[in-house]
Design an enzyme around this catalytic site. Structure first.
Site, mmCIF file in Angstrom:
data_model
loop_
_atom_site.group_PDB
_atom_site.id
_atom_site.type_symbol
_atom_site.label_atom_id
_atom_site.label_comp_id
_atom_site.label_asym_id
_atom_site.label_seq_id
_atom_site.Cartn_x
_atom_site.Cartn_y
_atom_site.Cartn_z
ATOM 1 C CG ASP A 221 -6.154 -2.645 3.502
ATOM 2 O OD1 ASP A 221 -5.091 -2.284 4.038
ATOM 3 O OD2 ASP A 221 -6.794 -1.937 2.701
ATOM 4 C CG HIS B 76 -9.196 -0.285 -0.570
ATOM 5 N ND1 HIS B 76 -8.622 -0.349 0.690
ATOM 6 C CD2 HIS B 76 -10.536 -0.379 -0.375
ATOM 7 C CE1 HIS B 76 -9.584 -0.467 1.597
ATOM 8 N NE2 HIS B 76 -10.747 -0.475 0.977
ATOM 9 C CG MET C 72 -11.677 -2.507 5.346
ATOM 10 S SD MET C 72 -10.145 -2.247 4.432
ATOM 11 C CE MET C 72 -9.245 -1.167 5.557
ATOM 12 C CG MET D 223 -11.559 2.914 1.498
ATOM 13 S SD MET D 223 -10.013 3.054 2.408
ATOM 14 C CE MET D 223 -8.875 3.056 1.038
ATOM 15 C CB SER E 12 -0.918 0.012 1.224
ATOM 16 O OG SER E 12 -1.419 1.324 1.404
ATOM 17 C CG HIS F 186 -3.720 -1.733 -1.423
ATOM 18 N ND1 HIS F 186 -4.738 -2.649 -1.555
ATOM 19 C CD2 HIS F 186 -4.180 -0.792 -0.564
ATOM 20 C CE1 HIS F 186 -5.764 -2.281 -0.802
ATOM 21 N NE2 HIS F 186 -5.460 -1.150 -0.192
ATOM 22 C CG MET G 70 -8.843 7.049 1.494
ATOM 23 S SD MET G 70 -8.074 7.263 3.100
ATOM 24 C CE MET G 70 -7.176 5.702 3.240
ATOM 25 C CG ASP H 4 -5.235 2.441 0.597
ATOM 26 O OD1 ASP H 4 -6.118 1.571 0.565
ATOM 27 O OD2 ASP H 4 -4.093 2.236 1.061
HETATM 28 C C1 DX5 Z 1 -6.605 2.015 5.310
HETATM 29 C C2 DX5 Z 1 -6.141 1.576 3.952
HETATM 30 C C3 DX5 Z 1 -4.988 0.647 4.011
HETATM 31 C C4 DX5 Z 1 -3.763 1.246 4.625
HETATM 32 C C5 DX5 Z 1 -2.984 0.156 5.226
HETATM 33 O O1 DX5 Z 1 -7.772 2.732 5.198
HETATM 34 O O2 DX5 Z 1 -7.162 0.902 3.256
HETATM 35 O O3 DX5 Z 1 -4.693 0.079 2.750
HETATM 36 O O4 DX5 Z 1 -2.961 1.924 3.708
HETATM 37 O O5 DX5 Z 1 -1.937 0.751 5.878
HETATM 38 P P1 DX5 Z 1 -1.221 0.071 7.120
HETATM 39 O O6 DX5 Z 1 -0.616 -1.219 6.609
HETATM 40 O O7 DX5 Z 1 -0.225 1.078 7.487
HETATM 41 O O8 DX5 Z 1 -2.276 -0.179 8.159
HETATM 42 ZN ZN ZN Z 2 -6.492 -0.248 1.434
#
Ligand code: DX5
Ligand code: ZN
Length: 222
Positions: free
Chosen positions: A174, A65, A136, A67, A7, A32, A36, A34
């Protein structure tokens, strides 16, 4: 063998291309990303432009991913930007079946994700249509959070459920995964481990951090 999705949320965005190359050379299986929106989760990160920058930095599959609320509005843009896997949240997507079908039509692999408090039963009518389920293990929104221990049992229950089925999406986990917690998720039956801080904010270089994660998992499994 367990697969690792690196990620980039905890990567140095000023050197994104280099950091992704380090993860690829270090043996990551996926990158990965993310996404958001500041609505579904209390943070804002990347859009299609950044996914496209990642696309041009690696030949690894991009595990994107989403979100974001109503992700159907953006799946096409993320696919065009180069996403290979597009995972949407059950909680953010009222027309989940339609959205998943659309992702497949676009030529990407659809995934569905559940927040920690969403029961596995939410998957019942969608499992036949997705290639990946993302559990999650933190509340989504930020990197570097603490693994929620009760999620190990949830992963194990999903593993048993999937193993009873003919068509089995892969099980990705994750959040908060590091050399201490990733072995728990792996033993419970995860196929893919996402790790951000444990790879990009570790006290060792990216490649060494990925190896350390793999070794911890192999040790505890063996
Ligand atoms: C959290 C994300 C994860 C995050 C994981 O909302 O979906 O993918 O980047 O990061 P770590 O491994 O640092 O928890
Ligand atoms: Zn993620």
């Amino acid at each position: 063998m367990i697969r690792i999705s690196a990620s980039i949320l905890s990567a140095d965005f000023a050197r994104l291309g280099e950091q992704i190359a380090e993860a690829e050379q270090g043996g990551a299986d996926y990158i990965h990303v993310d996404v958001m929106d500041g609505m579904f989760v209390p943070n804002i990160t990347a859009g299609p432009v950044l996914v496209n920058a990642a696309r041009r930095s690696t030949s690894l599959p991009l595990d994107v991913h989403l979100m974001i609320e109503k992700p159907e509005r953006y799946v096409e843009a993320f696919r065009e930007a180069g996403a290979d896997i597009l995972t949407v949240h059950y909680e953010a997507c009222p027309h989940l079946h339609r959205t998943v079908q659309r992702i497949r039509e676009l030529g990407a692999s659809p995934g569905v994700s559940l927040n920690p408090s969403t029961p596995l039963s939410a998957l019942e009518e969608i499992l036949d249509y997705v290639d990946l389920v993302l559990i999650m293990t933190v509340n989504p929104g930020f990197g570097g959070q603490k693994y929620i221990d009760t999620m190990t049992a949830k992963i194990a229950r999903l593993r048993r459920w999937l193993d009873e089925r003919e068509r089995r999406p892969v099980l990705e986990v994750d959040g908060g995964l590091n050399p201490e917690t990733a072995p728990k998720a792996a033993r419970a039956g995860a196929d893919i481990i996402v790790a951000g801080a444990a790879i990009f904010a570790a006290d060792v270089p990216v490649g060494a951090a990925i190896r350390r994660l793999r070794e911890a998992i192999a040790l505890k499994q063996g």
